[in-house]
Design an enzyme around this catalytic site. Structure first.
Site, PDB file in Angstrom:
ATOM      1  N   ASP A   1      -2.894  -1.778   9.495  1.00  9.33           N
ATOM      2  CA  ASP A   1      -3.038  -1.849   8.032  1.00  9.33           C
ATOM      3  C   ASP A   1      -3.525  -3.211   7.555  1.00  9.33           C
ATOM      4  O   ASP A   1      -3.795  -3.378   6.356  1.00  9.33           O
ATOM      5  CB  ASP A   1      -1.683  -1.580   7.355  1.00  9.33           C
ATOM      6  CG  ASP A   1      -1.219  -0.151   7.532  1.00  9.33           C
ATOM      7  OD1 ASP A   1      -2.080   0.745   7.633  1.00  9.33           O
ATOM      8  OD2 ASP A   1       0.010   0.065   7.565  1.00  9.33           O
TER       9      ASP A   1
ATOM     10  N   LYS B   1       0.849  -1.208   0.000  1.00 12.23           N
ATOM     11  CA  LYS B   1       0.000   0.000   0.000  1.00 12.23           C
ATOM     12  C   LYS B   1       0.874   1.244   0.000  1.00 12.23           C
ATOM     13  O   LYS B   1       2.000   1.225   0.482  1.00 12.23           O
ATOM     14  CB  LYS B   1      -0.947   0.036   1.208  1.00 12.23           C
ATOM     15  CG  LYS B   1      -0.302   0.104   2.598  1.00 12.23           C
ATOM     16  CD  LYS B   1       0.023   1.487   3.108  1.00 12.23           C
ATOM     17  CE  LYS B   1       0.758   1.435   4.438  1.00 12.23           C
ATOM     18  NZ  LYS B   1       1.460   2.656   4.801  1.00 12.23           N
TER      19      LYS B   1
HETATM   20  O1  C5P Z   1      -0.664  -1.143  13.969  1.00 18.52           O
HETATM   21  P1  C5P Z   1       0.776  -1.394  13.761  1.00 18.52           P
HETATM   22  O2  C5P Z   1       1.289  -2.551  14.577  1.00 18.52           O
HETATM   23  O3  C5P Z   1       1.161  -1.525  12.320  1.00 18.52           O
HETATM   24  O4  C5P Z   1       1.515  -0.103  14.291  1.00 18.52           O
HETATM   25  C1  C5P Z   1       2.904  -0.079  14.559  1.00 18.52           C
HETATM   26  C2  C5P Z   1       3.221   1.094  15.471  1.00 18.52           C
HETATM   27  O5  C5P Z   1       3.038   2.326  14.767  1.00 18.52           O
HETATM   28  C3  C5P Z   1       2.361   1.212  16.701  1.00 18.52           C
HETATM   29  O6  C5P Z   1       2.852   0.440  17.757  1.00 18.52           O
HETATM   30  C4  C5P Z   1       2.434   2.703  17.013  1.00 18.52           C
HETATM   31  O7  C5P Z   1       3.655   3.022  17.642  1.00 18.52           O
HETATM   32  C5  C5P Z   1       2.500   3.326  15.631  1.00 18.52           C
HETATM   33  N1  C5P Z   1       1.141   3.707  15.146  1.00 18.52           N
HETATM   34  C6  C5P Z   1       0.525   4.810  15.704  1.00 18.52           C
HETATM   35  N2  C5P Z   1      -0.728   5.163  15.271  1.00 18.52           N
HETATM   36  C7  C5P Z   1      -1.345   4.473  14.272  1.00 18.52           C
HETATM   37  C8  C5P Z   1      -0.705   3.360  13.675  1.00 18.52           C
HETATM   38  C9  C5P Z   1       0.546   3.010  14.140  1.00 18.52           C
HETATM   39  O8  C5P Z   1       1.060   5.453  16.598  1.00 18.52           O
HETATM   40  N3  C5P Z   1      -2.539   4.862  13.865  1.00 18.52           N
END
Ligand code: C5P
Length: 299
Positions: free
Chosen positions: A141, A14
């Site tokens: 995602d 993406k």
């Molecule tokens: O959701 P995912 O595990 O991909 O996110 C990785 C990290 O990115 C999270 O632990 C957070 O630190 C940051 N993040 C965030 N806000 C979001 C998505 C991700 O702060 N909306």
């Protein structure tokens, strides 16, 4: 199908056509308003019957993908088994083309693909809605990569509304040396903007998608995380400048970076832009990919 036949799933990367970042929430995530767009750069995940759960990784950047319990595809398979009562037995093979830690959701793509592959292998009979709920538990995602296409994401990016748009676009992806850590880029954003920042609104990108106007979409591309990614990786400023000067309709850091996505004015212009970016020496490698494309599907 005999139990030993592998189930192969192809899943796209993406780019965020828009990423507006709001306040940091008590759970550590940030509220976002984002426009997610699936592009034709694919990982292939296969699942084969095997004793217990294991994962092997091949392809681009394979050496930096963990193969222990922290692997997101393995966690996806385990979550699906726990949720459905299926025997957690699958050998996963990830064949990577999506850059690792590149801001293109490669790990999340592999998790979405592993859900679909193990669902097929174990014949769990999960509904699409059920898979979505599991996907959201794995990462922000992951739900989008089940669907693909173009979607507006709110919440932490996992609450999706399909965006209907016209046309297909050619993207030139400038890959960087090494990755960036998403939590570190968000933390840098908080230092630069403060934890209570207002997210930039997505309307310009949504309006451009409705008309399918390449010039308008190029001008509307926006990422609130871009200053943070550039602060952590100053050479990205030169990459972005080069892409714009070389005739891209627009360019933006994808997600938390460091991949930069440039919108080309045509497919032929995209091939020229990719070659020109390489000869300028402003990136490690380039890919040309169409978008939007569909999400994780059995190949
Ligand atoms: O959701 P995912 O595990 O991909 O996110 C990785 C990290 O990115 C999270 O632990 C957070 O630190 C940051 N993040 C965030 N806000 C979001 C998505 C991700 O702060 N909306």
């Amino acid at each position: 199908m005999p139990a030993s036949d592998p189930v192969r799933v192809r899943v796209p990367a993406k780019v965020n056509l828009h990423l507006g970042v709001g306040r940091r929430r008590p759970d550590g995530y940030h509220d976002v308003v984002t426009v997610l767009h699936a592009v034709g750069l694919f990982d292939v995940v296969s699942a084969q019957a095997g004793p217990g759960l294991s994962v092997q990784v091949g392809g681009e950047g394979a050496g930096s993908v963990p193969v222990d319990g922290s692997n997101l595809a393995l966690r996806a398979a385990r979550l699906l088994a726990e949720h459905t009562g299926a025997d957690p037995a699958a050998r996963l093979m990830l064949n990577k083309s999506i850059p690792v830690a590149g801001g293109m959701a490669g790990g999340s793509a592999d998790a979405a693909a592993a859900l679909v592959a193990c669902d097929g292998l174990w014949r769990t009979g999960m509904t699409r809605t059920g898979l979505h709920a599991l996907a959201a538990r794995l990462g922000s995602d992951v739900p989008f990569l089940l669907d693909g296409g173009t979607a507006l994401g709110t919440g932490r990016g996992d609450v999706l509304t399909r965006v209907l748009g016209r046309g297909s676009f050619t993207w030139v992806l400038a890959l960087a040396d090494g990755g960036l850590s998403t939590p570190e880029v968000y933390a840098q954003h908080d230092r630069l903007r403060g934890e209570r920042a207002e997210p930039a609104p997505p309307e310009p990108v949504l309006a451009a998608l409705r008309t399918g106007d390449v010039a308008a979409l190029g001008a509307a591309l926006h990422n609130d995380l871009e200053p943070a990614a550039v602060a952590l990786r100053p050479e990205l400023a030169a990459t972005l400048r080069a892409g714009r000067e070389l005739g891209a309709a627009g360019g933006v850091v994808s997600g938390s970076g460091p991949t930069c996505a440039f919108l080309a004015r045509s497919h032929a212009a995209g091939l020229d832009l990719a070659a020109a970016l390489m000869s300028e020496g402003v990136c490690r490698d380039v890919r040309v990919a169409a978008g939007p494309v569909g999400g994780a599907r059995v190949a």
